[in-house]
Design a protein around this motif. Structure first.
Motif, PDB file in Angstrom:
ATOM      1  N   LYS A  35      -7.582  -9.028 -14.400  1.00  0.00           N
ATOM      2  CA  LYS A  35      -7.866 -10.158 -15.285  1.00  0.00           C
ATOM      3  C   LYS A  35      -7.266 -11.399 -14.618  1.00  0.00           C
ATOM      4  O   LYS A  35      -6.104 -11.717 -14.823  1.00  0.00           O
ATOM      5  N   PRO A  36      -8.046 -12.087 -13.779  1.00  0.00           N
ATOM      6  CA  PRO A  36      -7.491 -13.193 -12.997  1.00  0.00           C
ATOM      7  C   PRO A  36      -7.143 -14.405 -13.853  1.00  0.00           C
ATOM      8  O   PRO A  36      -7.740 -14.634 -14.895  1.00  0.00           O
ATOM      9  N   GLN A  37      -6.163 -15.158 -13.377  1.00  0.00           N
ATOM     10  CA  GLN A  37      -5.778 -16.394 -14.047  1.00  0.00           C
ATOM     11  C   GLN A  37      -6.076 -17.604 -13.177  1.00  0.00           C
ATOM     12  O   GLN A  37      -6.132 -18.716 -13.666  1.00  0.00           O
ATOM     13  N   VAL A  38      -6.245 -17.381 -11.873  1.00  0.00           N
ATOM     14  CA  VAL A  38      -6.495 -18.487 -10.946  1.00  0.00           C
ATOM     15  C   VAL A  38      -7.618 -18.089  -9.988  1.00  0.00           C
ATOM     16  O   VAL A  38      -7.641 -16.973  -9.477  1.00  0.00           O
ATOM     17  N   PHE A  39      -8.550 -19.009  -9.779  1.00  0.00           N
ATOM     18  CA  PHE A  39      -9.592 -18.843  -8.781  1.00  0.00           C
ATOM     19  C   PHE A  39      -9.450 -19.942  -7.742  1.00  0.00           C
ATOM     20  O   PHE A  39      -8.880 -21.000  -8.009  1.00  0.00           O
ATOM     21  N   CYS A  40      -9.991 -19.704  -6.584  1.00  0.00           N
ATOM     22  CA  CYS A  40     -10.038 -20.704  -5.525  1.00  0.00           C
ATOM     23  C   CYS A  40     -11.495 -21.130  -5.377  1.00  0.00           C
ATOM     24  O   CYS A  40     -12.364 -20.305  -5.102  1.00  0.00           O
ATOM     25  N   LEU A  41     -11.773 -22.416  -5.574  1.00  0.00           N
ATOM     26  CA  LEU A  41     -13.117 -22.962  -5.399  1.00  0.00           C
ATOM     27  C   LEU A  41     -13.218 -23.588  -4.021  1.00  0.00           C
ATOM     28  O   LEU A  41     -12.421 -24.456  -3.678  1.00  0.00           O
ATOM     29  N   ASN A  52      -7.335 -22.942 -12.828  1.00  0.00           N
ATOM     30  CA  ASN A  52      -6.905 -21.908 -13.765  1.00  0.00           C
ATOM     31  C   ASN A  52      -8.090 -21.436 -14.586  1.00  0.00           C
ATOM     32  O   ASN A  52      -8.991 -22.209 -14.907  1.00  0.00           O
ATOM     33  N   LEU A  53      -8.056 -20.161 -14.930  1.00  0.00           N
ATOM     34  CA  LEU A  53      -9.056 -19.559 -15.802  1.00  0.00           C
ATOM     35  C   LEU A  53      -8.394 -19.301 -17.147  1.00  0.00           C
ATOM     36  O   LEU A  53      -7.357 -18.633 -17.218  1.00  0.00           O
ATOM     37  N   VAL A  54      -8.964 -19.856 -18.213  1.00  0.00           N
ATOM     38  CA  VAL A  54      -8.379 -19.736 -19.537  1.00  0.00           C
ATOM     39  C   VAL A  54      -9.412 -19.136 -20.490  1.00  0.00           C
ATOM     40  O   VAL A  54     -10.570 -19.548 -20.503  1.00  0.00           O
ATOM     41  N   GLU A  55      -8.966 -18.173 -21.285  1.00  0.00           N
ATOM     42  CA  GLU A  55      -9.814 -17.550 -22.295  1.00  0.00           C
ATOM     43  C   GLU A  55      -9.555 -18.252 -23.620  1.00  0.00           C
ATOM     44  O   GLU A  55      -8.412 -18.409 -24.046  1.00  0.00           O
ATOM     45  N   VAL A  56     -10.625 -18.678 -24.296  1.00  0.00           N
ATOM     46  CA  VAL A  56     -10.520 -19.405 -25.560  1.00  0.00           C
ATOM     47  C   VAL A  56     -11.407 -18.715 -26.592  1.00  0.00           C
ATOM     48  O   VAL A  56     -12.559 -18.398 -26.308  1.00  0.00           O
ATOM     49  N   LEU A  57     -10.851 -18.481 -27.783  1.00  0.00           N
ATOM     50  CA  LEU A  57     -11.634 -17.899 -28.865  1.00  0.00           C
ATOM     51  C   LEU A  57     -12.391 -19.022 -29.560  1.00  0.00           C
ATOM     52  O   LEU A  57     -11.791 -19.957 -30.079  1.00  0.00           O
ATOM     53  N   GLU A  58     -13.721 -18.918 -29.524  1.00  0.00           N
ATOM     54  CA  GLU A  58     -14.572 -19.934 -30.163  1.00  0.00           C
ATOM     55  C   GLU A  58     -15.681 -19.245 -30.943  1.00  0.00           C
ATOM     56  O   GLU A  58     -16.407 -18.416 -30.386  1.00  0.00           O
ATOM     57  N   GLU A  92     -12.330 -11.622  -3.438  1.00  0.00           N
ATOM     58  CA  GLU A  92     -10.921 -12.026  -3.356  1.00  0.00           C
ATOM     59  C   GLU A  92     -10.606 -13.227  -4.249  1.00  0.00           C
ATOM     60  O   GLU A  92      -9.789 -14.073  -3.901  1.00  0.00           O
ATOM     61  N   LEU A  93     -11.288 -13.352  -5.394  1.00  0.00           N
ATOM     62  CA  LEU A  93     -11.096 -14.444  -6.365  1.00  0.00           C
ATOM     63  C   LEU A  93     -11.431 -15.816  -5.785  1.00  0.00           C
ATOM     64  O   LEU A  93     -10.893 -16.835  -6.199  1.00  0.00           O
ATOM     65  N   ASN A  94     -12.348 -15.841  -4.819  1.00  0.00           N
ATOM     66  CA  ASN A  94     -12.842 -17.082  -4.218  1.00  0.00           C
ATOM     67  C   ASN A  94     -14.283 -17.309  -4.655  1.00  0.00           C
ATOM     68  O   ASN A  94     -15.089 -16.367  -4.676  1.00  0.00           O
ATOM     69  N   ILE A  95     -14.593 -18.558  -4.976  1.00  0.00           N
ATOM     70  CA  ILE A  95     -15.944 -18.934  -5.384  1.00  0.00           C
ATOM     71  C   ILE A  95     -16.400 -20.116  -4.535  1.00  0.00           C
ATOM     72  O   ILE A  95     -15.700 -21.125  -4.443  1.00  0.00           O
ATOM     73  N   LYS A  96     -17.563 -19.972  -3.903  1.00  0.00           N
ATOM     74  CA  LYS A  96     -18.166 -21.080  -3.153  1.00  0.00           C
ATOM     75  C   LYS A  96     -18.973 -21.919  -4.135  1.00  0.00           C
ATOM     76  O   LYS A  96     -19.693 -21.390  -4.980  1.00  0.00           O
ATOM     77  N   VAL A  97     -18.839 -23.243  -4.000  1.00  0.00           N
ATOM     78  CA  VAL A  97     -19.541 -24.151  -4.903  1.00  0.00           C
ATOM     79  C   VAL A  97     -20.406 -25.102  -4.083  1.00  0.00           C
ATOM     80  O   VAL A  97     -19.908 -25.784  -3.188  1.00  0.00           O
TER      81      VAL A  97
END
Length: 153
Positions: A35-41, A52-58, A92-97
Motif C-alpha cells: 500500500k504505497p504512500q509515495v510515488f515518483c512521477l 504523496n498518495l492519500v486515501e480519502v473517504l468520499e 517500482e512505484l514510478n509513473i511516467k507522465v
C-alpha cells in the motif's frame, strides 16, 4: 495484470479541481503488493517529482489522490487547464507522465521542466543513520546502477 507497463490512465487537467491534488484510479493503492504512500512521477524532461498518495473517504467510497508534491509538479511543468496528462506505470512505484497541450500535441515546455522540490535529506533521518559526518553517499537503484550523491541538510 501481469505486465505493469500496461497500467495506464489519463486525466484532463481541470485547474479548479486538480491544481492542489489529483484524483487517480483506485488500483494504484495496491501496486507491487504493498500500500504505497509515495510515488515518483517522471516527466518528459527526465526529471522526477515525489508525490504523496492519500486515501480519502468520499460519498461512501474510497478515493485516491496525489497530494503533497502534486502542486509542484503542476507548476514546474507549466500544466494548464485543458491539458491532457497520460500516466503509465513503470514499476517500482514510478509513473511516467506525458503532457499534451490543448492542441493534442506534446507540450514542448514539459521537455525542459526541472524539478524544484527540495533534495535535502531530513535532519532526523541523517542523525538516525549517522550521515551528519558524511559529505557524499553512493545511491544504488533497482537495476544496480550507482550514483554519487552530495548530502545536504
Amino acid at each position: 495484470m501481469s505486465d505493469p507497463s500496461r497500467l495506464k490512465f489519463f486525466k484532463v487537467f481541470v485547474e479548479t479541481q486538480s491544481k492542489e491534488r489529483l484524483r487517480i484510479p483506485v488500483y494504484l493503492m495496491h501496486m507491487e503488493g504493498q500500500k504505497p504512500q509515495v510515488f515518483c512521477l517522471s516527466g518528459s524532461s527526465g526529471d522526477a517529482w515525489q508525490v504523496n498518495l492519500v486515501e480519502v473517504l468520499e460519498k461512501d467510497s474510497d478515493e485516491l489522490y496525489f497530494t503533497h508534491g502534486w502542486a509542484t509538479f503542476v507548476k514546474d511543468n507549466l500544466i494548464e487547464h485543458g491539458h491532457l496528462l497520460l500516466f503509465q506505470y513503470a514499476g517500482e512505484l514510478n509513473i511516467k507522465v506525458e503532457i499534451f497541450s490543448r492542441s493534442g500535441c506534446p507540450k514542448e515546455a514539459a521537455f525542459h521542466a526541472r524539478c524544484s522540490q527540495s533534495k535535502n535529506i531530513p535532519i532526523r533521518f541523517a542523525r538516525s543513520y549517522g550521515l551528519l559526518q558524511k559529505h557524499f553517499v553512493t545511491l544504488v537503484d533497482p537495476s544496480r546502477g550507482q550514483w554519487l550523491g552530495e548530502l545536504g541538510f
